[in-house]
Motif scaffolding. Structure first.
Motif, PDB file in Angstrom:
ATOM      1  N   LEU A   1       0.824  -1.211   0.000  1.00 47.37           N
ATOM      2  CA  LEU A   1       0.000   0.000   0.000  1.00 47.37           C
ATOM      3  C   LEU A   1       0.859   1.264   0.000  1.00 47.37           C
ATOM      4  N   ILE A   2       1.949   1.236   0.734  1.00 49.75           N
ATOM      5  CA  ILE A   2       2.850   2.391   0.773  1.00 49.75           C
ATOM      6  C   ILE A   2       3.508   2.583  -0.588  1.00 49.75           C
ATOM      7  N   ARG A   3       3.973   1.495  -1.172  1.00 52.38           N
ATOM      8  CA  ARG A   3       4.623   1.564  -2.482  1.00 52.38           C
ATOM      9  C   ARG A   3       3.681   2.136  -3.539  1.00 52.38           C
ATOM     10  N   LYS A   4       2.396   1.821  -3.420  1.00 52.67           N
ATOM     11  CA  LYS A   4       1.402   2.301  -4.386  1.00 52.67           C
ATOM     12  C   LYS A   4       0.875   3.694  -4.046  1.00 52.67           C
ATOM     13  N   GLY A   5       1.366   4.271  -2.947  1.00 50.76           N
ATOM     14  CA  GLY A   5       0.931   5.605  -2.562  1.00 50.76           C
ATOM     15  C   GLY A   5      -0.456   5.640  -1.939  1.00 50.76           C
TER      16      GLY A   5
ATOM     17  N   ALA B   1       8.343   3.423   0.440  1.00 57.27           N
ATOM     18  CA  ALA B   1       7.611   4.484  -0.262  1.00 57.27           C
ATOM     19  C   ALA B   1       8.445   4.980  -1.440  1.00 57.27           C
ATOM     20  N   PRO B   2       7.787   5.490  -2.473  1.00 55.13           N
ATOM     21  CA  PRO B   2       8.541   6.004  -3.624  1.00 55.13           C
ATOM     22  C   PRO B   2       9.383   7.227  -3.254  1.00 55.13           C
ATOM     23  N   ASP B   3      10.430   7.449  -4.027  1.00 58.58           N
ATOM     24  CA  ASP B   3      11.270   8.649  -3.915  1.00 58.58           C
ATOM     25  C   ASP B   3      11.842   8.863  -2.520  1.00 58.58           C
TER      26      ASP B   3
ATOM     27  N   LEU C   1      16.208   9.858   2.234  1.00 56.45           N
ATOM     28  CA  LEU C   1      16.016   9.086   3.461  1.00 56.45           C
ATOM     29  C   LEU C   1      16.988   7.910   3.489  1.00 56.45           C
ATOM     30  N   LEU C   2      17.133   7.235   2.366  1.00 55.94           N
ATOM     31  CA  LEU C   2      18.059   6.106   2.283  1.00 55.94           C
ATOM     32  C   LEU C   2      19.485   6.551   2.586  1.00 55.94           C
ATOM     33  N   LYS C   3      19.880   7.686   2.050  1.00 57.68           N
ATOM     34  CA  LYS C   3      21.227   8.201   2.302  1.00 57.68           C
ATOM     35  C   LYS C   3      21.434   8.476   3.796  1.00 57.68           C
ATOM     36  N   ALA C   4      20.437   9.046   4.446  1.00 55.98           N
ATOM     37  CA  ALA C   4      20.528   9.327   5.880  1.00 55.98           C
ATOM     38  C   ALA C   4      20.576   8.026   6.685  1.00 55.98           C
ATOM     39  N   VAL C   5      19.778   7.044   6.293  1.00 56.95           N
ATOM     40  CA  VAL C   5      19.790   5.743   6.975  1.00 56.95           C
ATOM     41  C   VAL C   5      21.175   5.112   6.860  1.00 56.95           C
TER      42      VAL C   5
END
Length: 143
Positions: free
Chosen positions: A36-40, A83-85, A89-93
């Motif tokens: 559901l998150i991936r689909k927005g 989630a898209p885009d 966030l990934l860089k911070a993680v």
């Protein structure tokens, strides 16, 4: 494992969610939440955002020991990253995890009370590999 999400729109296709209104919070299985998150159609609840992650990075950098994080911190991050885009966030993680792994390596083989379950698993793998390597050295075999 069930996780909490906030629906952004109605989801009549799923019987367990057909009575849930948009903007309501509901607990669903993790795979359902990711989809559901991936689909927005939903957003995770209780997940650190980019600003909070940057605060955590700064605090982790300033501390000599691992900072305490919620035990479900990593699973919640995985949920947010579905989630898209989410490049920032990934860089911070990645930055936060690199800081924490450096601290874990510096203390190896000792364990820190603030290690996350995933970090404990990482340390267990490292210990097993290290012990195996030491055995190979004792036998005189090439690692």
């Amino acid at each position: 494992m069930k996780v909490k999400i906030r629906l952004l729109q109605a989801v009549p296709e799923l019987p367990e969610l057909e009575s849930v209104e948009p903007h309501e919070e509901v607990e669903v299985e993790e795979w359902t939440a990711r989809t559901l998150i991936r689909k927005g159609m939903a957003e995770p609840v209780g997940v650190p955002d980019l600003v909070e992650l940057k605060r955590l990075i700064l605090a982790e950098e300033r501390s000599r020991e691992l900072r305490e994080l919620p035990e479900d911190f990593i699973p919640k991050l995985f949920l947010a990253l579905s989630a898209p885009d989410q490049a920032q966030l990934l860089k911070a993680v990645e930055e936060l995890m690199e800081i924490r792994v450096q601290k874990i390596l510096a203390a190896f083989p000792h364990r820190d009370k603030n290690m996350l379950p995933e970090e404990v698993r990482l340390l267990n793998l490292m210990e097993a590999d290290f012990e195996s390597w030491k055995e190979e050295l004792k036998r005189g075999t090439n690692p």
